[in-house]
Design a protein around this motif. Sequence first.
Motif, PDB file in Angstrom:
ATOM      1  N   PHE A  47     -29.415 -23.234 141.688  1.00  0.00           N
ATOM      2  CA  PHE A  47     -28.484 -22.799 140.651  1.00  0.00           C
ATOM      3  C   PHE A  47     -29.185 -22.318 139.395  1.00  0.00           C
ATOM      4  O   PHE A  47     -28.700 -21.412 138.716  1.00  0.00           O
ATOM      5  N   SER A  48     -30.339 -22.926 139.059  1.00  0.00           N
ATOM      6  CA  SER A  48     -31.006 -22.439 137.854  1.00  0.00           C
ATOM      7  C   SER A  48     -31.537 -21.022 138.071  1.00  0.00           C
ATOM      8  O   SER A  48     -31.445 -20.174 137.178  1.00  0.00           O
ATOM      9  N   ALA A  49     -32.052 -20.766 139.265  1.00  0.00           N
ATOM     10  CA  ALA A  49     -32.508 -19.407 139.539  1.00  0.00           C
ATOM     11  C   ALA A  49     -31.331 -18.442 139.481  1.00  0.00           C
ATOM     12  O   ALA A  49     -31.427 -17.341 138.928  1.00  0.00           O
ATOM     13  N   PHE A  50     -30.201 -18.898 140.016  1.00  0.00           N
ATOM     14  CA  PHE A  50     -29.024 -18.036 140.023  1.00  0.00           C
ATOM     15  C   PHE A  50     -28.556 -17.740 138.599  1.00  0.00           C
ATOM     16  O   PHE A  50     -28.157 -16.622 138.280  1.00  0.00           O
ATOM     17  N   ALA A  51     -28.604 -18.785 137.746  1.00  0.00           N
ATOM     18  CA  ALA A  51     -28.166 -18.583 136.365  1.00  0.00           C
ATOM     19  C   ALA A  51     -29.012 -17.504 135.696  1.00  0.00           C
ATOM     20  O   ALA A  51     -28.492 -16.618 135.003  1.00  0.00           O
ATOM     21  N   LEU A  52     -30.329 -17.583 135.915  1.00  0.00           N
ATOM     22  CA  LEU A  52     -31.198 -16.580 135.300  1.00  0.00           C
ATOM     23  C   LEU A  52     -30.878 -15.174 135.837  1.00  0.00           C
ATOM     24  O   LEU A  52     -30.791 -14.202 135.079  1.00  0.00           O
ATOM     25  N   ALA A  53     -30.711 -15.093 137.156  1.00  0.00           N
ATOM     26  CA  ALA A  53     -30.445 -13.784 137.754  1.00  0.00           C
ATOM     27  C   ALA A  53     -29.115 -13.233 137.255  1.00  0.00           C
ATOM     28  O   ALA A  53     -28.997 -12.049 136.918  1.00  0.00           O
ATOM     29  N   LEU A  54     -28.128 -14.115 137.188  1.00  0.00           N
ATOM     30  CA  LEU A  54     -26.811 -13.678 136.730  1.00  0.00           C
ATOM     31  C   LEU A  54     -26.889 -13.185 135.285  1.00  0.00           C
ATOM     32  O   LEU A  54     -26.274 -12.178 134.917  1.00  0.00           O
ATOM     33  N   ALA A  55     -27.696 -13.908 134.483  1.00  0.00           N
ATOM     34  CA  ALA A  55     -27.842 -13.492 133.090  1.00  0.00           C
ATOM     35  C   ALA A  55     -28.435 -12.091 133.011  1.00  0.00           C
ATOM     36  O   ALA A  55     -28.011 -11.273 132.194  1.00  0.00           O
ATOM     37  N   SER A  56     -29.392 -11.820 133.875  1.00  0.00           N
ATOM     38  CA  SER A  56     -30.008 -10.490 133.813  1.00  0.00           C
ATOM     39  C   SER A  56     -29.012  -9.411 134.201  1.00  0.00           C
ATOM     40  O   SER A  56     -29.116  -8.275 133.751  1.00  0.00           O
ATOM     41  N   ILE A  57     -28.048  -9.751 135.051  1.00  0.00           N
ATOM     42  CA  ILE A  57     -27.022  -8.779 135.415  1.00  0.00           C
ATOM     43  C   ILE A  57     -26.008  -8.620 134.284  1.00  0.00           C
ATOM     44  O   ILE A  57     -25.658  -7.516 133.873  1.00  0.00           O
ATOM     45  N   LEU A  58     -25.567  -9.779 133.763  1.00  0.00           N
ATOM     46  CA  LEU A  58     -24.534  -9.736 132.717  1.00  0.00           C
ATOM     47  C   LEU A  58     -25.044  -9.021 131.477  1.00  0.00           C
ATOM     48  O   LEU A  58     -24.276  -8.383 130.763  1.00  0.00           O
ATOM     49  N   LEU A  59     -26.350  -9.115 131.260  1.00  0.00           N
ATOM     50  CA  LEU A  59     -26.937  -8.405 130.132  1.00  0.00           C
ATOM     51  C   LEU A  59     -26.576  -6.921 130.206  1.00  0.00           C
ATOM     52  O   LEU A  59     -26.376  -6.271 129.178  1.00  0.00           O
TER      53      LEU A  59
ATOM     54  N   ALA B 196     -43.181 -18.368 136.243  1.00  0.00           N
ATOM     55  CA  ALA B 196     -41.977 -17.806 135.642  1.00  0.00           C
ATOM     56  C   ALA B 196     -42.132 -17.730 134.132  1.00  0.00           C
ATOM     57  O   ALA B 196     -41.860 -16.692 133.518  1.00  0.00           O
ATOM     58  N   LEU B 197     -42.593 -18.819 133.533  1.00  0.00           N
ATOM     59  CA  LEU B 197     -42.755 -18.823 132.074  1.00  0.00           C
ATOM     60  C   LEU B 197     -43.749 -17.752 131.641  1.00  0.00           C
ATOM     61  O   LEU B 197     -43.521 -17.020 130.676  1.00  0.00           O
ATOM     62  N   LEU B 198     -44.874 -17.703 132.361  1.00  0.00           N
ATOM     63  CA  LEU B 198     -45.915 -16.764 131.949  1.00  0.00           C
ATOM     64  C   LEU B 198     -45.435 -15.327 132.077  1.00  0.00           C
ATOM     65  O   LEU B 198     -45.581 -14.518 131.168  1.00  0.00           O
ATOM     66  N   SER B 199     -44.854 -15.014 133.230  1.00  0.00           N
ATOM     67  CA  SER B 199     -44.449 -13.624 133.463  1.00  0.00           C
ATOM     68  C   SER B 199     -43.298 -13.221 132.572  1.00  0.00           C
ATOM     69  O   SER B 199     -43.212 -12.088 132.127  1.00  0.00           O
ATOM     70  N   ALA B 200     -42.397 -14.160 132.353  1.00  0.00           N
ATOM     71  CA  ALA B 200     -41.197 -13.806 131.607  1.00  0.00           C
ATOM     72  C   ALA B 200     -41.473 -13.748 130.116  1.00  0.00           C
ATOM     73  O   ALA B 200     -40.918 -12.898 129.427  1.00  0.00           O
ATOM     74  N   LEU B 201     -42.290 -14.671 129.607  1.00  0.00           N
ATOM     75  CA  LEU B 201     -42.366 -14.817 128.153  1.00  0.00           C
ATOM     76  C   LEU B 201     -43.725 -14.500 127.554  1.00  0.00           C
ATOM     77  O   LEU B 201     -43.803 -13.780 126.562  1.00  0.00           O
TER      78      LEU B 201
ATOM     79  N   GLY C  56     -37.674 -10.291 131.421  1.00  0.00           N
ATOM     80  CA  GLY C  56     -37.909 -11.715 131.216  1.00  0.00           C
ATOM     81  C   GLY C  56     -36.962 -12.546 132.067  1.00  0.00           C
ATOM     82  O   GLY C  56     -37.379 -13.434 132.836  1.00  0.00           O
ATOM     83  N   LEU C  57     -35.674 -12.243 131.968  1.00  0.00           N
ATOM     84  CA  LEU C  57     -34.686 -13.019 132.724  1.00  0.00           C
ATOM     85  C   LEU C  57     -34.872 -12.825 134.227  1.00  0.00           C
ATOM     86  O   LEU C  57     -34.893 -13.779 135.013  1.00  0.00           O
ATOM     87  N   ALA C  58     -35.044 -11.566 134.615  1.00  0.00           N
ATOM     88  CA  ALA C  58     -35.092 -11.280 136.048  1.00  0.00           C
ATOM     89  C   ALA C  58     -36.362 -11.840 136.669  1.00  0.00           C
ATOM     90  O   ALA C  58     -36.332 -12.392 137.781  1.00  0.00           O
ATOM     91  N   LYS C  59     -37.472 -11.697 135.965  1.00  0.00           N
ATOM     92  CA  LYS C  59     -38.718 -12.158 136.567  1.00  0.00           C
ATOM     93  C   LYS C  59     -38.734 -13.687 136.656  1.00  0.00           C
ATOM     94  O   LYS C  59     -39.232 -14.256 137.638  1.00  0.00           O
ATOM     95  N   ALA C  60     -38.169 -14.330 135.627  1.00  0.00           N
ATOM     96  CA  ALA C  60     -38.068 -15.788 135.718  1.00  0.00           C
ATOM     97  C   ALA C  60     -37.225 -16.172 136.928  1.00  0.00           C
ATOM     98  O   ALA C  60     -37.584 -17.072 137.707  1.00  0.00           O
ATOM     99  N   ALA C  61     -36.113 -15.464 137.113  1.00  0.00           N
ATOM    100  CA  ALA C  61     -35.254 -15.751 138.263  1.00  0.00           C
ATOM    101  C   ALA C  61     -36.007 -15.508 139.553  1.00  0.00           C
ATOM    102  O   ALA C  61     -35.916 -16.292 140.507  1.00  0.00           O
ATOM    103  N   MET C  62     -36.765 -14.442 139.586  1.00  0.00           N
ATOM    104  CA  MET C  62     -37.448 -14.084 140.817  1.00  0.00           C
ATOM    105  C   MET C  62     -38.524 -15.112 141.158  1.00  0.00           C
ATOM    106  O   MET C  62     -38.651 -15.528 142.315  1.00  0.00           O
TER     107      MET C  62
END
Lengths: 486, 544, 502
Positions: free
Chosen positions: A457-469, A243-248, A343-349
């Motif tokens: 929940f952490s995965a959900f937070a990341l995914a939600l952030a990518s949507i809210l963006l 997640a870190l590598l792909s996202a950042l 970044g957000l979505a791939k980390a979530a994924m």
Amino acid sequence: MTDFLDPLPWLIMLPLAWGTLAFVLGPGRGGRLAVAAIALQGALALQLAGQLIDSGARVYAVGGWGAPLGIDLMADGLAAVMLLLTQAVALPLAVYARGYFAASPKGRELFWPFTGFLLAALNALFLSADLFNIYVTLELLGLAAVGLVAIAGGRQPVTAAMRYLFATLLGSGAWLLGVALIYGTYGSVSLAVLTPLIHAGAPLAVTLAAALMLAGLLLKTALFPFHFWLPPAHGGAPAPVSALLSALVIKATFYLALRLWLELFAPLTTVAAAQLLGVLGAAAILWGSVLALTQSRLKMLVAYSTVAQVGYLFLLFPLATLVPPGTADSALAGGVMQAVAHGLAKAAMFAATGSMIVATGRDDISRLGGVGARLPLTLFSFGLAGVTLMGLPPSGGFSAKWLLLGSALESGQWWWVVVMIVGGLLTAAYVFKVLRRAFLPRAAGDRVARVPRTLEFSAFALALASILLGLFGAPLLELLAVGREA
Amino acid sequence: MDTLTVLCLAAPLLAAALLWLPASRPLGLRLAPWAALPALLLALAAPIPYEVDLPWLLLGTRLGLDETGRVFLLFTALIWLAAGWFARAWLADDARRHIFAGFFLLTQAGNLGVCLVLDAAGFYGFFALMSLAAYGLIVHDRSPPARRAGRVYLVLALAGEMLILSGLLLVADATHMPAAVACLILGFGVKTGLPLLHVSLPLAYAATPIPGAAVLAGAMINAGLLGWLRFLPLGEAALPGAGSALMLAGLLAIFYGVAVGLTQRQPGALLAYSSISQMGYFSVALGAGLLAPELWPLLLPVVVLYALHHALAKGALFLGVGVAERCGASRRVMLGLALPALALAGAPLTSGMLVKGGLKAGLADLPAPWAELLAALLPLAALGTALLMVRLLWLVGRAAPAQRTSASVVGLLAPWLVLLLALAGLAWMMAPQSLITKALSLGAQLDAAWPPLAAAALCAIALRLRWRAPMLPPGDVLVPLLRGLAYLRRRAPALPQWRIALPSGSRAAARPPQLESQLRAWGTAGALWLALLAAVIALLAGTG
Amino acid sequence: MSDPWLPALVVLSSLLPGLIIFFLAESRIRLRTTLNLTGALVKLGFIGVMLWGVQNGREYVFRHTVLPGLDLVLHADALALLFVSLSAVLWLFTTLYAIGYLEGAPNRSRFFGFFSLCVTATVGVAMAGNLFTFFLFYELLTLATYPLVVHRGTDKALRAGHVYLAYTLAGGALLLIGTVWLYGLAGQVDFVHGGSLSALPPEAAGQLQLIFLLLIAGLGVKAALVPLHGWLPMAMVAPAPVSALLHAVAVVKAGAFGIVRVVYEVYGIEFAQSLALLLPLAIAASITIIWGSLRALFQDDLKKRLAYSTVSQVSYIVLGVALFGPLGTMGGLVHLVHQGIMKITLFFCAGNYAETLGIHKVSEMDGVGRRMPWTTLAFSLGALGMIGVPPLAGFVSKWYLGVGALEAGMPWVLAVLAASSLLNAAYFLPILHRAWFKPASGSWPDEKIPQRGRWETAPLLLIPPLATAAATLATGLFAGAAFSPLSWAELIAVREYLAWIP
């Protein structure tokens, strides 16, 4: 006093400090410390963003010395956006990693220190104001990343790590060569000094330097056809690492390429070169998506998805080169939005993928039946992340695609429109390949265990952030514009 | 009066609703025969003209009566009442009589509505209700012929509905007048049995239980006529083309109906051909109205009176055939049956003679070829009708003896007698004085007397010489038509599937392509990287 | 509660229950049912308030800026409310029906969660105030319905889901291109009466025609315009309440409604006419009407026959839109509602046959009217309505379409309508004949719910189709009354054409 509280140095110092401490404290307390520190970093990044919006881009001289003797840190809108992204991705991932390593402890000892160094390198890279410092951060970043790939041990991860190491060293080497050529021509490595000096009639050495540095960055960003190192590395590492590598990490080199192209070497850029980058991006989109579709391992699918998504980033170059300013701005906004959203979505994924693998005990798409019933939130997160990657509204991915599509149509480059649309459909194909399996009932003999709530929940937070963006993207674009009014 | 109007339509519908629930079914069955009573009362009591607007109903419905509507409502209600009363006895042993009653009432509501409604959408609505619900009457006994009759009926009725709908929409716009008239003539022509559109009539009349056939032949067929009267631009515009065509079709129907009717073995089918033939007269009259609008004011009252006469006669004939079937063709029954038969043949002192005389007079002023043509043909037609009636009496008279049932004889006889009385009296009561005076003249009497006498004589000869009529199947041209259709259906190609072929999900999960593993080789990667470097240099230097 | 929030609340009233339901345990039936019904009733309440307000000339607009030059707008105008009311009312019935239908089935939380999302998306589509917002909910609808289509998880369902996604996502992509292009050309494209594009310079006409093609092709996938309809019959594998929702309110309607919006409120009907866009649209709709009916004729599977019937019927809406003139508009708009009511009735009934007696095929329906009179009565009303028999709802639509066709100078449309009605009769009446007039052939394929006293099947399965069948009758019979769909369509048509009639 105010100097001491300036967020810029702390954004680099903090991760270095807790990374080092984590060696001593061990994974348990080290992890807790990391979470707290990253939260603090996030607050600092927010503070910096607020300052930038209020008073514009600024420079910070480390220790008060200033260039050319000392080291300068420079923050503008683009850097601030990337800083925000880094902390925003790192925080939920740190929470996730604590749960993940509790469930599968392989490599937990080295995870936190390497992560600390990785974040320090990233933050420093975004804030660096001269080419040599950037080289240093690049090397630190590469080494930390390679280290993270290898932490789990075993033959396959180590082989992947070695591939990665060679690629990243080659890239850094090319960068260093370019820096040397620049220094030889102009006698400076400071971006602020160099930018006004480089113009259309620059000597061949400068062109050569530009080409070397760009080519090195492309290699490190894993743009097609240099993606060969990425899938094994990202697909083989533990989920939080992937997640870190792909996202950042690949975003950092993209960020550099963008800076070089738009600022330092802007006078040298040509439409033909931009189209070449675009073509590579398009090829990456199509090739990565098709390969993602053919994978049978879940993590490899997500890794190839990264290959494809990197391609979108590079569509920004033809759309922002030698076109009317409005179009270029919207292309830049789209490209950066894509970087953030991805970044957000791939980390979530990757996080969701990790949870599914932990739950089913294997990394196999065809054995995902029952996940939907047992881990609804995780699957939901995967789906939301997929929505962003597909570029469906309302999501950051859609906003990015909207801006890119708009600038492509405005500048008459309709072929990129076709590529983006086809890429979106292919993305949908591989995302649903996972979702439809996960909806199925559990096959006889398979087991689907529960996973810790923090993972879900952490995965959900990341995914939600990518949507809210996608719904609240306007402030981000406002921040991005800081320092670019000229 | 408004309440009574609404009740006219609501009574049959409510009775039908009562039949739906098993609990209230006996009550519904008891009320069913009398559902047309309010309509009869309205027809007798309503002031003319009379209108009531119901803007919330359908597309804004207007109900009301004019002179034409009142006569139609009168005989329609009368026939429905008689048939309903008759049905009660006729179907006393039938386990499915509530189903018959339900469709009977729905059809009735539609038919009464058609007589009462004054707006186009409402007319179409009631007409459709009547046409579709009648399907239930036709297929009531579920036998294969009944089902076949129902199918043919339904196909034609629906095609007719569509033509009517198109016609009603088109007629509002003067630019589409020819198309509108064509649609309306053909659309309502399905009901009135224009040649080629007539094929469902013989099948349906033969298959439907007697009370149903009585309303089909007596009441509903005239709804088609009313449609023509209401919506064709009669007396307003001269449409020589449409007028001539309609008149020709009418003449054809008159003789064709007689010719094929004579070959029939079933009374029901024979009566259907008689109806086809009789409706030809209306076609001729309306065609004349379209051809020469100035004649229409004279023709309209005659046409309306003719409709009354024909409806009552046909209703009485059907009920009489039913009575003969159940109670035996006794002398008294045959006598009763002879009255409507004579009336249809236009024998002296019957309503038939009254209206035929009026019609002849009305048509006499037509332009050149028509007046002469009709003058020559109409007496022949009268002879044909008379022949057909003799044949009917002969068919009924020699039919098998009565099947005894538990049905009360009174229940069958009383409604028949009511219709016979109405037939004998109503037309004379409603006819204008001039018509009656003319009809009572000696010349007219003689004119009217010869066709029945000639027909009787011809039949006597035929019987003596043992002529056997050839037998044509009911529905005549339908038989080859259906064969042709069946052939086409066998030969028709199957419709293609329009669907974009998609790779299935499982096939997409094939092995990664070869190229990917080549890209992973260090040699390839290095070479590509150098190539990229060279390309970037070249492209960046391009402007330099 | 201030006005801008009402549209948002209508969206939220199904979104929130939906999201909560996702995370409820399978066994919490009562809470789930309560949430579902509360959401449905609350939504109806909000809509009632807005209906009253819009009737009295009030406007309800919710606006949120997503990106500079890109607003999310929810706008409850008369047209939106027509569709919103339809979906909210039918959602209530479908929810009731689904509760009865899925009693004891697995994965109900997931089902009802997506079910609510689906309605959220539909309501959003209805109230979208510009093309972007429309696209947003349009795509959400695709995503929310996919899990419903594949709900059973069989191979057939998965395959159908696959095809469904392929079609709808590709359609969405076309829609996206058209939308972006239009935004580039004309800036933010809000839906306004009479459209906003006629102000563009005449050189843009060619581009606008191309964009129209893209938009219609994108929307036509969901509206199942031939040849983009292939997904619809396959999606029949979904559970009956889903098919009902898909066909009556959600997916196909969203497409048709989008076409309404694009023609009337993006291009403007007069401008579309001047760009010569309406005739091709009318022809495409006509082809679809005939083709769908022809295909329906040859289906033995009851639900498939109904599906092809939907293909045909939904294009009536498109046809009405393509007829230039207020009467045609009324015909198209009113059919939006009428088709919904009638088709949902038919699908409810098909579901009842399948659930009660295991009947899936037309050829198994002999004599079913005796065993299930109420269901068959409802089915008959729906089918006769589809044929256009007065005084049922379908007749009103057809009448106005016919009048509208003459007004628009396209008398050939009458022939299309007549042919389609005949074909409708040809594939519906044999069903009715079998059900009512043929004797039952011994045993039913798979009798699951035995007759219990008065109830021929489970009460929750019976009441919704009866209610909608009654509505089929009432909307037609009382079409002239105030607040009928017809009079509401008239209100919209008057407002739409006021923009250019001085």
